[in-house]
Design an enzyme around this catalytic site. Structure first.
Site, short mmCIF file in Angstrom:
data_model
loop_
_atom_site.label_atom_id
_atom_site.label_comp_id
_atom_site.label_asym_id
_atom_site.label_seq_id
_atom_site.Cartn_x
_atom_site.Cartn_y
_atom_site.Cartn_z
N HIS A 279 -38.84 2.03 5.44
CA HIS A 279 -40.71 1.57 5.00
C HIS A 279 -41.18 0.13 5.54
CE1 HIS A 279 -42.42 4.22 2.09
NE2 HIS A 279 -41.01 5.06 2.29
N SER B 116 -39.81 2.26 -1.55
CA SER B 116 -40.72 2.76 -1.88
C SER B 116 -41.79 3.25 -2.72
CB SER B 116 -40.32 4.36 -1.11
OG SER B 116 -39.58 4.54 -2.42
N LYS C 211 -41.72 7.48 9.13
CA LYS C 211 -42.66 7.22 8.88
C LYS C 211 -43.82 6.98 9.92
CE LYS C 211 -40.31 7.06 4.10
NZ LYS C 211 -38.75 8.13 4.59
#
Length: 424
Positions: free
Chosen positions: A240, A212, A271
């Protein structure tokens, strides 16, 4: 006497070193342009990769779910908190990820806290990338397993660390075989169990899929090969990666064509999916086991119906089309190319996560503040999130960004970079 005086001292130290985090307030929904602390700014620091956080289809699904199910579950999943929406989300996530089953949690953080202590415990060994996310670190600590950190994205070091552990196990086993049994404890005493007696030999290899703060991608094929050779369980946190990597955002296992070879995939819905929640994907026996042993599943209320419905709408959208994912990558290629041409150091990123490396934490905070004054919201990241002297501005790109806005932002980065001596 102030028993909390140490807090004042710690806050003072953070302020002096430039590490005190300034928490800004968002006024309204996420998007390319947002209002922060009363100022309209170009948003370059949210995880809203695909624009789902304020997507009309997701909002409509959430609103309908409130009408159908109310605002809260009022129970944990194992008692009265599992709705048909939770089951639908888990079924659709499994299809999207190409796994046999999934089980959902309140967040990706909770998912890691659920699975790691359930899979390994005292006497087991976890091999963890040295830059893994805090939720992985905390899950490992809760498990009481022995934690062995290997060098970041270095399969050779991972293999060496596992080999060392096996040799140590063999030595301890041999010593135990040559050691006479301990005498029973005296009355009121308790015989101590030696370290080698507690060993079960279970190995777990854990890595983030996309890191990240760096934006680089784990060498998952090599990691899986090594784990298989040693009989270790493999786990990847794809927080991610989903919505970003693979076909239509199906994640790192799809990106590397490793379906069926990664034992545990951890994901988040907060996310790229734009909502909140987490999940674990894998075999049916794994998810059945976690529904019995995952403490956040057992002891914390279920995710609310509107959140679950919005997550379903996000999965449906990505299943139907990859257009948003393609737009995200087009924006990423444009921004990163122009920033590198300007002379900025973007580290080793291979994803839309774009670290603009500064080094000094105070300069990074100054850079971020000057960007904000110029109409750009991009936060500085410093220690302990990243190592000392590795402070940066972390830019997060989105499919919703326009080419014109990105060009405008790059010019302001260049102006401030020259003023602060980051650029020549």
């Amino acid at each position: 006497m102030d028993k909390l005086h140490f807090i004042t001292e710690e806050l003072g130290k953070l302020r002096e070193t430039g590490l005190l985090v300034h928490i800004r307030t968002i006024e309204g929904p996420q998007g390319s342009w947002i209002t922060v602390d009363g100022k309209k700014v170009f948003n370059l620091c949210s995880n809203n990769y695909l624009g789902f956080a304020n997507n009309p289809q997701l909002k409509s699904a959430a609103q309908k779910a409130i009408e159908d199910y109310g605002v809260g579950p009022a129970a944990v999943r194992t008692i009265a908190g599992t709705t048909t929406l939770h089951k639908e989300l888990e079924r659709k996530l499994a299809f999207f990820k190409g796994t046999e089953s999934t089980v959902s949690f309140q967040s990706g953080f909770c998912a890691n806290l659920a699975v790691i202590p359930a899979i390994v415990g005292e006497g087991d060994v976890v091999f963890s990338d040295e830059l893994n996310h805090a939720s992985i670190i905390d899950g490992c600590r809760l498990s009481k397993a022995r934690i062995v950190r290997y060098e970041h994205c270095n399969p050779q070091d991972l293999q060496s660390k596992i080999s060392d552990e096996i040799r140590m196990n063999q030595r301890l086993t041999k010593e135990a075989e040559n050691t006479p049994p301990q005498s029973p404890p005296s009355q009121g005493g308790e015989r101590k169990v030696s370290h080698n007696e507690k060993r079960t030999g279970r190995f777990l290899v854990i890595t983030d899929g996309v890191f990240s703060m760096e934006g680089d991608i784990a060498p998952l094929p090599e990691i899986v090969d090594i784990a298989e050779n040693f009989g270790a369980i493999t786990m990847v946190d794809d927080a991610h990666g989903e919505g970003v990597l693979g076909r239509g955002g199906r994640g790192i296992a799809d990106h590397f064509n490793l379906h069926g070879r990664v034992d545990i995939e951890v994901g988040t819905m907060s996310k790229a999916f734009g909502v909140v929640g987490g999940y674990i994907a894998g075999s049916k026996k794994l998810t059945d086991f976690l529904a019995q042993k995952g403490r956040p599943f057992l002891f914390s209320s279920a995710v609310t119906a509107p959140d679950v419905a919005a997550c379903i709408a996000a999965v449906d959208t990505l299943t139907a089309s990859d257009s948003l994912v393609r737009q995200l990558w087009e924006n990423t290629a444009f921004f990163q190319e122009k920033m590198r041409q300007a002379g900025f150091n973007l580290g080793n990123t291979k994803t839309p996560i774009t670290p603009v490396m500064i080094g000094d934490a105070k300069i990074a905070k100054d850079f971020s503040q000057r960007l904000f004054e110029d109409g750009i919201f991009a936060q500085a990241i410093g220690y302990p999130t990243v190592p000392l002297d590795h402070a940066r501005i972390r830019v997060m790109l989105s499919a919703t960004h326009t080419r014109e806005d990105l060009t405008w932002a790059i010019e302001r980065f260049k102006k401030i970079g020259k003023f602060l001596g980051i650029l020549p």
